[in-house]
Design an enzyme around this catalytic site. Sequence first.
Site: not given
Length: 277
Positions: A90-93, A121
């Site tokens: 998934n996208c970076g958080v 990401r």
Amino acid sequence: MVSYLLAARRLSASAGARASSRTLAASVAGRSSARRPLLRAAAASPSALRSQIPSLFYSTERILSLRGGKKSKDGPLPKTMYDPSRETENCGVGLVASLKSVASRKVVEDADEMLIRMSHRGGVGCCPASGDGAGMLFGMPDAFMRAKAKESLGVELPPSGEYAVGNVFFPPENPDALKDCKAVLERLTKQRGLEVLGWRPMPVDNSMLGQDPLDSEPDTEAFFIANSGPKKLSPRDFERELFRVRKMAEEEAAAMLGPESGFYINSLSSQTITYKG
């Protein structure tokens, strides 16, 4: 930031340990018939149940065993609900916080550095200068907003929590749509009993953008609202009315301009603000 993340892991481990402590099972499934007379007696005499409460406590592992049908021969049950096999891409958080609960520019600077380090990401197209974008959500910077409101609007903001700031995207290079969308937001805000303080065009730096993002770059403005209408709202009600204004404005703009017009409210709150790029 690293020290904070390590501290967060320790807190998580501590919370997991507490979660593994003995827990009262609300369900009677799986209990022996010997418990049923106790429950019937408890219905007639609550004191009888209180005297026997320790016998009704189950550990988290025991509850998981009863619900999942696992036997002790399968080995030790998990201490937490985390399962590495369920991880997906998934996208970076990331999260940065001041453990002293003190507002600081350092938090924003660290968040910006974190975004830079997580560039791998984000989705990137054939052009390295084009991608899915990124953003930051943080607590309302009260001192900054007060300075900008006085500088741009010539107004003194009410106490913290009594005003809200929205970050709004408008269709690019479309003065008519800009005017119409602002009118919708202002009308709905007044209808909800709130006061419109004004608008502030947001300064942007698009020097690093590729051609595709530049072609669709929205006009961005900050929308200032005060909780100082005829009837002052509680903090909870203030947030609720701000949410209503946001959703109704987006629906009305979509009906007026189309669902992909470029009008979008990133955030509208008295507590937080979201910046996207």
